[in-house]
Design a protein around this motif. Sequence first.
Motif, PDB file in Angstrom:
ATOM      1  N   VAL A 114      60.086  35.072  63.906  1.00  0.00           N
ATOM      2  CA  VAL A 114      59.323  35.532  62.751  1.00  0.00           C
ATOM      3  C   VAL A 114      58.026  36.130  63.280  1.00  0.00           C
ATOM      4  N   HIS A 115      57.686  37.332  62.814  1.00  0.00           N
ATOM      5  CA  HIS A 115      56.449  37.990  63.257  1.00  0.00           C
ATOM      6  C   HIS A 115      55.468  38.000  62.100  1.00  0.00           C
ATOM      7  N   LEU A 116      54.317  37.430  62.337  1.00  0.00           N
ATOM      8  CA  LEU A 116      53.243  37.445  61.346  1.00  0.00           C
ATOM      9  C   LEU A 116      52.247  38.529  61.719  1.00  0.00           C
ATOM     10  N   PRO A 117      51.681  39.207  60.731  1.00  0.00           N
ATOM     11  CA  PRO A 117      50.647  40.197  61.053  1.00  0.00           C
ATOM     12  C   PRO A 117      49.456  39.513  61.731  1.00  0.00           C
ATOM     13  N   ASP A 118      48.944  40.132  62.794  1.00  0.00           N
ATOM     14  CA  ASP A 118      47.832  39.547  63.537  1.00  0.00           C
ATOM     15  C   ASP A 118      46.525  39.573  62.766  1.00  0.00           C
ATOM     16  N   ALA A 119      46.348  40.538  61.883  1.00  0.00           N
ATOM     17  CA  ALA A 119      45.086  40.668  61.162  1.00  0.00           C
ATOM     18  C   ALA A 119      44.901  39.555  60.131  1.00  0.00           C
ATOM     19  N   GLU A 120      45.990  39.021  59.610  1.00  0.00           N
ATOM     20  CA  GLU A 120      45.901  37.990  58.582  1.00  0.00           C
ATOM     21  C   GLU A 120      45.944  36.612  59.229  1.00  0.00           C
ATOM     22  N   PRO A 121      45.027  35.713  58.860  1.00  0.00           N
ATOM     23  CA  PRO A 121      45.070  34.362  59.410  1.00  0.00           C
ATOM     24  C   PRO A 121      46.344  33.631  58.978  1.00  0.00           C
ATOM     25  N   VAL A 122      46.717  32.607  59.746  1.00  0.00           N
ATOM     26  CA  VAL A 122      47.939  31.871  59.477  1.00  0.00           C
ATOM     27  C   VAL A 122      47.887  31.221  58.102  1.00  0.00           C
ATOM     28  N   SER A 123      46.786  30.557  57.766  1.00  0.00           N
ATOM     29  CA  SER A 123      46.678  29.880  56.480  1.00  0.00           C
ATOM     30  C   SER A 123      45.305  30.164  55.874  1.00  0.00           C
ATOM     31  N   THR A 124      45.328  30.765  54.690  1.00  0.00           N
ATOM     32  CA  THR A 124      44.068  31.039  53.995  1.00  0.00           C
ATOM     33  C   THR A 124      43.956  30.215  52.725  1.00  0.00           C
ATOM     34  N   GLU A 125      44.847  29.240  52.561  1.00  0.00           N
ATOM     35  CA  GLU A 125      44.840  28.427  51.349  1.00  0.00           C
ATOM     36  C   GLU A 125      43.501  27.726  51.152  1.00  0.00           C
ATOM     37  N   PHE A 126      42.985  27.121  52.213  1.00  0.00           N
ATOM     38  CA  PHE A 126      41.733  26.374  52.099  1.00  0.00           C
ATOM     39  C   PHE A 126      40.579  27.298  51.729  1.00  0.00           C
ATOM     40  N   ALA A 127      40.503  28.452  52.387  1.00  0.00           N
ATOM     41  CA  ALA A 127      39.414  29.388  52.114  1.00  0.00           C
ATOM     42  C   ALA A 127      39.486  29.893  50.667  1.00  0.00           C
ATOM     43  N   GLN A 128      40.701  30.210  50.205  1.00  0.00           N
ATOM     44  CA  GLN A 128      40.842  30.685  48.834  1.00  0.00           C
ATOM     45  C   GLN A 128      40.463  29.601  47.833  1.00  0.00           C
ATOM     46  N   ARG A 129      40.897  28.384  48.066  1.00  0.00           N
ATOM     47  CA  ARG A 129      40.592  27.279  47.159  1.00  0.00           C
ATOM     48  C   ARG A 129      39.093  26.985  47.130  1.00  0.00           C
ATOM     49  N   LEU A 130      38.457  27.049  48.299  1.00  0.00           N
ATOM     50  CA  LEU A 130      37.016  26.820  48.370  1.00  0.00           C
ATOM     51  C   LEU A 130      36.260  27.888  47.592  1.00  0.00           C
ATOM     52  N   MET A 131      36.675  29.125  47.732  1.00  0.00           N
ATOM     53  CA  MET A 131      36.011  30.207  46.995  1.00  0.00           C
ATOM     54  C   MET A 131      36.195  30.036  45.490  1.00  0.00           C
ATOM     55  N   GLU A 132      37.396  29.581  45.070  1.00  0.00           N
ATOM     56  CA  GLU A 132      37.630  29.344  43.647  1.00  0.00           C
ATOM     57  C   GLU A 132      36.702  28.244  43.132  1.00  0.00           C
ATOM     58  N   LEU A 133      36.561  27.166  43.921  1.00  0.00           N
ATOM     59  CA  LEU A 133      35.710  26.064  43.503  1.00  0.00           C
ATOM     60  C   LEU A 133      34.245  26.460  43.458  1.00  0.00           C
ATOM     61  N   LEU A 134      33.844  27.351  44.334  1.00  0.00           N
ATOM     62  CA  LEU A 134      32.459  27.812  44.339  1.00  0.00           C
ATOM     63  C   LEU A 134      32.211  28.862  43.267  1.00  0.00           C
ATOM     64  N   GLY A 135      33.291  29.313  42.597  1.00  0.00           N
ATOM     65  CA  GLY A 135      33.142  30.292  41.535  1.00  0.00           C
ATOM     66  C   GLY A 135      33.170  31.716  42.025  1.00  0.00           C
ATOM     67  N   LYS A 136      33.596  31.901  43.238  1.00  0.00           N
ATOM     68  CA  LYS A 136      33.671  33.252  43.788  1.00  0.00           C
ATOM     69  C   LYS A 136      35.137  33.576  44.029  1.00  0.00           C
ATOM     70  N   ASP A 137      35.566  34.724  43.572  1.00  0.00           N
ATOM     71  CA  ASP A 137      36.934  35.144  43.781  1.00  0.00           C
ATOM     72  C   ASP A 137      36.958  36.171  44.903  1.00  0.00           C
ATOM     73  N   GLN A 138      37.887  36.034  45.822  1.00  0.00           N
ATOM     74  CA  GLN A 138      37.942  36.976  46.942  1.00  0.00           C
ATOM     75  C   GLN A 138      38.325  38.373  46.506  1.00  0.00           C
ATOM     76  N   LYS A 139      38.919  38.493  45.335  1.00  0.00           N
ATOM     77  CA  LYS A 139      39.277  39.819  44.820  1.00  0.00           C
ATOM     78  C   LYS A 139      38.018  40.615  44.449  1.00  0.00           C
ATOM     79  N   ASP A 140      36.915  39.908  44.163  1.00  0.00           N
ATOM     80  CA  ASP A 140      35.666  40.559  43.784  1.00  0.00           C
ATOM     81  C   ASP A 140      34.967  41.192  44.967  1.00  0.00           C
ATOM     82  N   LYS A 141      35.371  40.839  46.181  1.00  0.00           N
ATOM     83  CA  LYS A 141      34.697  41.392  47.364  1.00  0.00           C
ATOM     84  C   LYS A 141      35.024  42.872  47.506  1.00  0.00           C
ATOM     85  N   PRO A 142      34.022  43.683  47.914  1.00  0.00           N
ATOM     86  CA  PRO A 142      34.284  45.125  48.085  1.00  0.00           C
ATOM     87  C   PRO A 142      35.093  45.403  49.316  1.00  0.00           C
TER      88      PRO A 142
END
Length: 144
Positions: free
Chosen positions: A116-144
């Motif tokens: 299985v080949h994973l793209p190198d640019a994307e981290p293996v697991s971003t679940e924690f980062a996404q959940r933390l941003m949701e809890l802080l009230g910041k959505d990663q989709k809002d980033k430019p």
Amino acid sequence: MHKFLLLGLALPFAALAAEPAAQEAVAPLASDGVGGQVVQLLLGLLLVIGLIFLLAWLVRRVQQIVPRGGQVIKVVATQALGPRDRLVLVQVGGEQVLLGLTPGTITSLHVLKEPVHLPDAEPVSTEFAQRLMELLGKDQKDKP
């Protein structure tokens, strides 16, 4: 013999009679003792915290010394199945092995024919980062 018996019986009573006087002499020292105990507690706490920082610094130094590029075994991906169970995809040389991890065992579930080949640019697991941003009230989709 009677003298020793009377002396043996009188000593505990003498100690009891002297005990209130000893307690009165110790009472002023007890207030100083509490302050001393607090200072001793704080110094011990600072010593433990300093030791933790020293050990963390040493671990970082040792990790920099050990070359990481020559690792034969690499964790490609991981997926939590429960609080203590997970699946781990590990690459060993040219093969990838799917492992099941539980608190007491590690089981080889499958050896993949095609890696299985994973793209190198994307981290293996971003679940924690996404959940933390949701809890802080910041959505990663809002980033430019």
